[in-house]
Design a protein around this motif. Structure first.
Motif, PDB file in Angstrom:
ATOM      1  N   ASP A 177       0.731  -1.182  -0.030  1.00  0.00           N
ATOM      2  CA  ASP A 177      -0.203   0.048   0.180  1.00  0.00           C
ATOM      3  C   ASP A 177       0.875   1.341  -0.016  1.00  0.00           C
ATOM      4  O   ASP A 177       0.099   2.365   0.215  1.00  0.00           O
ATOM      5  CB  ASP A 177      -1.080  -0.079   1.206  1.00  0.00           C
ATOM      6  N   GLU A 190      -4.187  -2.106   5.145  1.00  0.00           N
ATOM      7  CA  GLU A 190      -3.349  -2.143   3.862  1.00  0.00           C
ATOM      8  C   GLU A 190      -3.661  -2.731   2.693  1.00  0.00           C
ATOM      9  O   GLU A 190      -3.395  -2.424   1.662  1.00  0.00           O
ATOM     10  CB  GLU A 190      -1.946  -2.685   4.280  1.00  0.00           C
ATOM     11  N   LYS A 216      -4.228  -0.777  -0.718  1.00  0.00           N
ATOM     12  CA  LYS A 216      -3.590  -1.444  -1.947  1.00  0.00           C
ATOM     13  C   LYS A 216      -4.711  -1.473  -2.878  1.00  0.00           C
ATOM     14  O   LYS A 216      -4.555  -0.853  -4.320  1.00  0.00           O
ATOM     15  CB  LYS A 216      -3.018  -2.751  -1.726  1.00  0.00           C
TER      16      LYS A 216
END
Length: 320
Positions: free
Chosen positions: A89, A135, A139
């Motif tokens: 991310d 995350e 992402k």
């Protein structure tokens, strides 16, 4: 070896007897059991049809969670070419519960994003059973930004019990990450199509499924909370999950009537796990049709249509 659900136990007994007969025949070639085995096969097929003729919402939940259903990796391997995974991310870490990257679908560039539950103990632990952390959603936001910048359609495959509720995830802003991902879905000016391939659990699913077109596999489910979680809150008893499943209106058929889902993709008799290749092909056909339906719309119209779709939820199918 087939994993049977609890309501399939009578079927397991019949199919088990047929397999026992064939195993005996393999050891002793003089045994002629084929007629008897075929009769058991016919009986099993008739029972399978009867079991799946009218499934309750709770049984559909069980089928949606079946460990042998095709998962995100199976669809990516079968339907997409030149898949290039993109990790991380750019802030904290990579999340193995969310997979995504650039690929080609029918030789057309796309960005594909999905939840991955894993297929055995080791991979399920690695993938955190498909429960994404912040995350993972960040992402997904990064990949959607990339798709928007280069005018590439986005395909999402939803299969999660819900976002991971752990302490670390909350400390890193789980709810904010889910909100940002949902917001990004509403902002991008490219076609966004989504398929619920198993479980669509809570905000963890909405963060990927806020799409122009949402299709659901016939025995998939999509809900604001799991039946067990709902039962624990309303009745203080998780064992009332059957009643909760009825009340939540979480089946593909209910959600089509409510205007949440746009299309139901048929599954083979007995569920996707009994016909994996056929299911994957059907999902590919649905994706193809949904993308074709959106191909002539301008970025402005795509965004407006997506927003209108979600503003209209709750106006259809709720009459007493």
């Amino acid at each position: 070896m087939t994993n049977y659900l609890d309501f399939e136990k009578p079927l397991a007994e019949i199919e088990g007897k047929a397999e026992e007969l064939r195993a005996m025949a393999r050891k002793n070639e003089e045994m002629d059991i084929e007629d008897e085995a075929r009769a058991l096969d016919a009986k099993a097929q008739a029972l399978l049809k009867d079991l799946y003729k009218k499934l309750t919402p709770w049984r559909k939940c069980q089928i949606a969670r079946h460990p042998e259903r095709p998962h995100c990796t199976d669809y990516i391997d079968a339907l997409f070419t030149e898949y290039t995974p993109l990790a991380g991310d750019r802030n904290f870490a990579d999340d193995d519960a969310v997979m995504g990257g650039l690929a080609r679908f029918d030789d057309r560039p796309v960005v594909v994003i999905g939840h991955e539950k894993g297929h055995d103990t080791e991979s399920r632990l690695k993938r955190n059973f498909g429960m994404a952390r912040p995350e993972g959603y960040r992402k997904a936001v990064r990949l959607m930004d990339l798709a928007d910048r280069f005018g590439i359609p986005v395909i999402t495959l939803v299969d999660t019990p819900g976002a991971y509720p752990g302490k670390g995830a909350e400390e890193r802003g789980q709810s904010e990450a889910i909100a940002r991902s949902t917001e990004k879905c509403l902002q991008i000016g490219v076609p966004l199509v989504s398929v619920v391939i198993g479980e669509g659990g809570s905000g963890g699913a909405v963060a990927f499924a806020t799409a122009n077109r949402l299709a659901m596999l016939e025995h998939s489910v999509y809900s604001v909370i799991s039946p067990e979680g709902c039962a624990s809150i309303l009745w203080k008893d998780a064992e009332k999950m059957r009643e909760a499943a009825e009340a939540l209106r979480l089946t593909a058929q209910d959600l089509l009537n409510l205007g949440v889902a746009d299309q139901i993709i048929s599954e083979p008799l007995g569920g996707a796990h009994r016909g994996r290749e056929q299911t994957i092909q059907s999902v590919g056909n649905a994706l193809r049709a949904m993308l074709a339906d959106l191909s002539d719309l301008s970025p402005k119209k795509l965004v407006a249509q997506r927003r209108r779709k979600f503003l209209d939820i709750g106006t259809k199918g709720l009459a007493a």
